[in-house]
Design an enzyme around this catalytic site. Structure first.
Site, short mmCIF file in Angstrom:
data_model
loop_
_atom_site.label_atom_id
_atom_site.label_comp_id
_atom_site.label_asym_id
_atom_site.label_seq_id
_atom_site.Cartn_x
_atom_site.Cartn_y
_atom_site.Cartn_z
N LYS A 125 0.85 -1.20 0.00
CA LYS A 125 0.00 0.00 0.00
C LYS A 125 0.88 1.24 0.00
CE LYS A 125 -1.91 2.52 3.18
NZ LYS A 125 -1.89 3.86 2.53
N GLU A 142 8.79 15.82 16.82
CA GLU A 142 9.38 15.59 15.50
C GLU A 142 8.78 16.61 14.54
OE1 GLU A 142 10.28 11.85 12.52
OE2 GLU A 142 8.32 11.93 13.51
#
Length: 487
Positions: free
Chosen positions: A184, A387
């Site tokens: 995917k 992050e």
């Protein structure tokens, strides 16, 4: 709408609006448009795999895998080597797609192609390794041995930031070790992370049914994880999404390999080469707009070197030209999406409101966010804790090696780090105290190698590793047998 590579090997007539599952076919989930971040231009249209498509693909893959597992390992390896040649022969069209679909500069496309070919070659080499071992028997006169067998069907769920490379990194070893794959690609890069992969292995002669490329969003990913034919899920993406994948895979007692986020530090000791360290820092924070799990999210610099290091980093940031990555001389392209650039803005804005200072950059233009350097960064600020996944370099000073280690380890993540010092023993002593799965001395934080066990600790992954002989543990399982001369 114009498809990149029209009239070439990658011409869209064959795959427009389709998925690859037992050949190119219409999906049950409709279609999605593929757009270019730099311009907003519509590039192409791909199929979207619905749960019914995933169920069909899982059943086809399980049937095809049984025959594939009986194919001699050198023959399986030869398919990978042919795929590598396809990647080489059509590198121009592939590079163009990577640039336009992901927003990376051409050098980034070249890197993905070269690294992808390296992954294919390394995986092909797994076919020549011993497949098991003879054991000391528990009873005299018996024969005892163990060997590795394929898992069956492996689900591979990939991100958008290095779509071709990450696809090769997981599916190449999975295939050569006898598994089938449901891939995917991310919705942002379904061509460079999916269509190209299907075309490569189609031309390489991979038997039908072993590779299924199933573009889609969260629903498609959930269907792959839940499918009863899928024995393992290899997921690369955010920590939040990785936790969800792990929970769902756990329900089915499935193996799961998670390569997740990072809040990585470059540590610059007081005897470092300042300009070389700053160059490494610039590459680690600004390369591909900082959109990498291995990007440097913190620059920990000894207080005696903060001023020259910061000046050097600012010079390099200002020298990087920002614009359409197809234009000559552009080093910084667009961020992948509006959602991502808003996230970067929030993290920088909240940190500035808390007292951080923007020394260069810090103001976006559409999806373009310039290389940004921050100082006065405190350990409570989002620029330190989160992050960023953007071209932002927060600088934090320290006084002692022990303090540098303590600051670097102040995070739930544990992916990679870099340490700069003219004394390799000293840098090594610091590096060995960092809680990361990878560390590099006098180099960038953002490194990858096909023969290295790539992965992190803590919130950066579940301890799994991909690369080199670590792939044997990831994509096979042990079977043990004993034989007695008489009952």
């Amino acid at each position: 709408m114009r498809s990149t590579g029209e009239g070439t090997w990658l011409g869209s007539a064959k795959w427009t609006g389709k998925i690859y599952s037992g050949g190119w076919r219409q999906s049950e989930g409709g279609t999605q448009q593929v757009s270019e971040p730099a311009t907003g231009e519509q590039l192409a249209e791909v199929g979207v795999a619905a749960p019914a498509d995933v169920a069909r693909a899982g059943a086809l893959a399980a049937r095809a895998q049984r025959d594939w597992a009986e194919v001699a390992p050198p023959e399986r390896a030869e398919v990978l080597l042919r795929a590598s040649r396809v990647l080489r022969d059509h590198s121009g069209a592939i590079r163009e797609w990577i640039v336009r679909e992901s927003g990376g500069v051409p050098a980034k496309g070249d890197y993905e192609i070269a690294a992808g070919r390296s992954q294919l070659a390394q995986a092909a080499g797994l076919a020549s390794l011993p497949g098991g071992e003879v054991l000391t028997p528990p009873v005299p006169g018996q024969v005892s041995y163990a060997w590795r067998v394929p898992l069956g069907v492996v689900g591979v769920i990939n991100p958008w930031n290095a779509p071709l490379l990450f696809a090769m990194r997981a599916l190449a070893p999975a295939l050569v070790l006898g598994n089938a794959v449901l891939l995917k690609p991310d919705p942002h890069t379904p061509v460079s992370g999916g269509v190209i992969v299907a075309r490569m292995f189609e031309d390489a002669g991979l038997p039908e049914g072993l590779l299924h490329v199933l573009p889609g969003g969260i629903g498609t990913g959930q269907a792959i994880v839940a499918d009863p034919h899928v024995a393992m899920v290899s997921f690369t993406g955010s920590t939040e999404a990785g936790r969800a994948v792990a929970r769902a895979a756990g329900e089915g007692l499935k193996r799961v390999a998670l390569e997740l986020g990072g809040k990585n530090s470059i540590v610059v000791l007081d005897d470092a080469d300042v300009d070389a360290a700053a160059a490494s820092g610039a590459m680690s924070s600004f390369g591909y707009q900082g959109q990498a799990c291995v990007a440097a999210g913190r620059h920990l610099v000894h207080a005696d070197l903060v001023e020259p290091y910061t000046e050097s980093l600012i010079r390099q940031a200002k020298a990087l030209r920002m614009g359409d990555p197809r234009e000559e001389g552009v080093a910084i392209g667009p961020v992948i999406s509006e959602r991502q650039v808003v996230r970067i803005e929030r993290i920088v804005g909240e940190s500035v409101a808390a007292g951080a200072r923007v020394l260069t950059g810090g103001r976006r233009d559409g999806l373009f966010y310039p290389p940004t350097v921050l100082d006065h960064v405190e350990r409570t600020m989002p620029a330190f804790t989160e992050e960023i996944f953007g071209p932002v370099a927060p600088i934090v000073p320290f006084r002692t090696d022990a303090e540098a280690v303590e600051i670097a380890n102040d995070t739930e993540y544990g992916l990679t780090a870099a340490v700069h010092s003219r004394s390799v023993p000293r840098a090594t002593a610091v590096a060995e105290q960092l809680r990361t799965g990878m560390v590099h001395l006098n180099d960038v934080s953002a490194k990858d190698a096909a023969n290295a066990p790539f992965g992190g600790m803590g919130a950066s992954g579940n301890g799994s590793r991909i690369g080199g002989t670590a792939n044997l543990e990831q994509f096979t399982q042990w079977r043990w047998m004993t034989m007695s001369r008489a009952a």
